[in-house]
Design a protein around this motif. Sequence first.
Motif, PDB file in Angstrom:
ATOM      1  N   TYR A  43      36.355  55.704  50.315  1.00 55.16           N
ATOM      2  CA  TYR A  43      36.074  54.383  50.911  1.00 55.16           C
ATOM      3  C   TYR A  43      35.847  54.525  52.418  1.00 55.16           C
ATOM      4  N   ALA A  44      36.679  55.331  53.087  1.00 63.08           N
ATOM      5  CA  ALA A  44      36.537  55.503  54.532  1.00 63.08           C
ATOM      6  C   ALA A  44      35.275  56.287  54.895  1.00 63.08           C
ATOM      7  N   SER A  45      34.906  57.261  54.051  1.00 65.12           N
ATOM      8  CA  SER A  45      33.721  58.076  54.354  1.00 65.12           C
ATOM      9  C   SER A  45      32.425  57.304  54.165  1.00 65.12           C
ATOM     10  N   LYS A  50      35.118  50.933  59.007  1.00 62.61           N
ATOM     11  CA  LYS A  50      36.488  50.638  58.618  1.00 62.61           C
ATOM     12  C   LYS A  50      37.491  51.667  59.153  1.00 62.61           C
ATOM     13  N   LEU A  51      37.006  52.764  59.772  1.00 59.47           N
ATOM     14  CA  LEU A  51      37.906  53.834  60.206  1.00 59.47           C
ATOM     15  C   LEU A  51      38.903  53.350  61.255  1.00 59.47           C
ATOM     16  N   ILE A  85      41.536  63.328  58.621  1.00 59.87           N
ATOM     17  CA  ILE A  85      40.928  64.185  59.649  1.00 59.87           C
ATOM     18  C   ILE A  85      40.111  65.300  59.011  1.00 59.87           C
ATOM     19  N   GLU A  86      40.663  65.924  57.975  1.00 55.68           N
ATOM     20  CA  GLU A  86      39.949  67.020  57.317  1.00 55.68           C
ATOM     21  C   GLU A  86      38.732  66.531  56.551  1.00 55.68           C
ATOM     22  N   LYS A  87      38.772  65.302  56.056  1.00 54.40           N
ATOM     23  CA  LYS A  87      37.638  64.748  55.311  1.00 54.40           C
ATOM     24  C   LYS A  87      36.527  64.289  56.247  1.00 54.40           C
ATOM     25  N   LEU A  88      36.900  63.691  57.399  1.00 50.42           N
ATOM     26  CA  LEU A  88      35.918  63.125  58.334  1.00 50.42           C
ATOM     27  C   LEU A  88      36.155  63.678  59.737  1.00 50.42           C
ATOM     28  N   PHE A 122      49.196  67.255  63.394  1.00 51.07           N
ATOM     29  CA  PHE A 122      48.789  67.563  64.765  1.00 51.07           C
ATOM     30  C   PHE A 122      47.917  68.813  64.808  1.00 51.07           C
ATOM     31  N   GLY A 123      48.196  69.780  63.938  1.00 51.05           N
ATOM     32  CA  GLY A 123      47.352  70.972  63.881  1.00 51.05           C
ATOM     33  C   GLY A 123      45.932  70.654  63.454  1.00 51.05           C
ATOM     34  N   ALA A 124      45.783  69.772  62.452  1.00 51.29           N
ATOM     35  CA  ALA A 124      44.446  69.353  62.036  1.00 51.29           C
ATOM     36  C   ALA A 124      43.742  68.587  63.145  1.00 51.29           C
ATOM     37  N   PHE A 125      44.492  67.783  63.895  1.00 47.32           N
ATOM     38  CA  PHE A 125      43.900  67.038  65.007  1.00 47.32           C
ATOM     39  C   PHE A 125      43.390  67.997  66.085  1.00 47.32           C
ATOM     40  N   CYS A 126      44.194  68.987  66.449  1.00 48.41           N
ATOM     41  CA  CYS A 126      43.772  69.954  67.476  1.00 48.41           C
ATOM     42  C   CYS A 126      42.571  70.775  67.011  1.00 48.41           C
ATOM     43  N   GLN A 127      42.520  71.096  65.731  1.00 46.87           N
ATOM     44  CA  GLN A 127      41.418  71.905  65.217  1.00 46.87           C
ATOM     45  C   GLN A 127      40.085  71.183  65.317  1.00 46.87           C
TER      46      GLN A 127
END
Length: 445
Positions: A43-45, A50-51, A85-88, A122-127
């Motif tokens: 739905y978000a992608s 809507k994000l 984060i990993e999806k979008l 937080f690791g996914a955010f930094c990546q």
Amino acid sequence: MHAVRQSCRPKHQVLILKCYPRFQKSVAEVKPNPSELSYLLYYASTRRSKLQKVGSFLEKKTANDVTKSRVGNVQVTLQILKALIEKLPRDLPLYAHYVLRTLSHVLKSKDLTIIEDSIPTFGAFCQHHDVATLAADQEHIENYENVVRIYAGLAEQQASPHLKSGMSAPTAIRWKTAGLSAVKSITASDAVGADGGRQMRIIMPAILQNLRPDDPAHLLVLQQRIQATEIMDKELALKRRISNATVKTVEAESEPSSAALSGSTDDADRLAEEEVGLLALKSLKQIFIGTNRAQVRIGTAELLRFFCGKVPEHPGPTKRNSRSGNDGDWTTAVMEMVTRWTPVSDRFIILVTIMETLVRSPIAEENLDQQLILVTLVGWLLKSTINMIGLSVMDVLLGLIQHILLLLQLGGKGSNLLPHHQQTDAIDLFQDTKDLMSSPLSTGR
């Protein structure tokens, strides 16, 4: 009544709330419902507009759950954000503000369990962090630096507010491990050197303090362990390339340590301290192994700031695993180690940065101890077997001679000697600690 309330909710809120499973006492780790999470991501992608609403609702829900100590809901929220984060990853700038505010709520709770659960998010955010956003949005910069500062505070051995006198050693190590894990994610990000050294100034003291400057022998143990780990990783990767079918899963698991199996509390604590130091050493390595010359220069400047700010009392020479065959202290060991990590074509930047700091330093009696540290580092690197391509030997020699001549003019204690023309735009490492933390560090001429 509940059905009526649900029918009045926006669709994105309904989809988010369906991801939260029912509370179960026997379940230690709460995870979002997989099918509902998959539909939320779809739905978000397909609806990028809507994000921001999704991020805003998750941030407000986290603030409410933290206040009411709903640990399970916070864990689910963090996993939803990580999956989002990993999806979008390309759309992260649209909702990054809400991710940072959610992490800030989690960190301010001072709950060790959910803080540890926030590390993967937080690791996914930094990546996937956008460097351009960090440089353009001032509010985003302040939120990000606030989160970085809190994580670094957890990793600092003495400055952390959580390391109270009555806290047990295993709990204190868990706090430091959580902080250093976040710091390791920061150093692996491309944005670590994109803000002129503001992040580096926050995380560098936390990294170096966990390498125990008061115990140079501890650094040798960490070096040996990280070298052994790298060799094992290479061998394991080679085995997997040869045949994935013949490699048993048991081989991928690390063997239990003899110290951990001995049953001694002191040995277990020592092993845990080594793991913390190993995590700090890996974080430091990630700063210098890249090809970003500006990042190497900023990292070197922050190392010098820490060395000269502490002005450690050298406990005398200590044996190290040095290819130069000489003896040195903790400061020279760290500097040689990061120089060897740096790509050969960029190593001269480290020595040039040290020389610029020395040449531009104020000629004053109270600053001679710091200048002695800088000269010691220059001499150590020049005497070592480290190969430095592109180093101008004449510039180094002329800089040393000119500085020696100026030092010879220093009359004595209380003499007021004005700096020469090369010191007007100095990298001033010799202010008091409060000025060091508040004023920006110039990294260029």
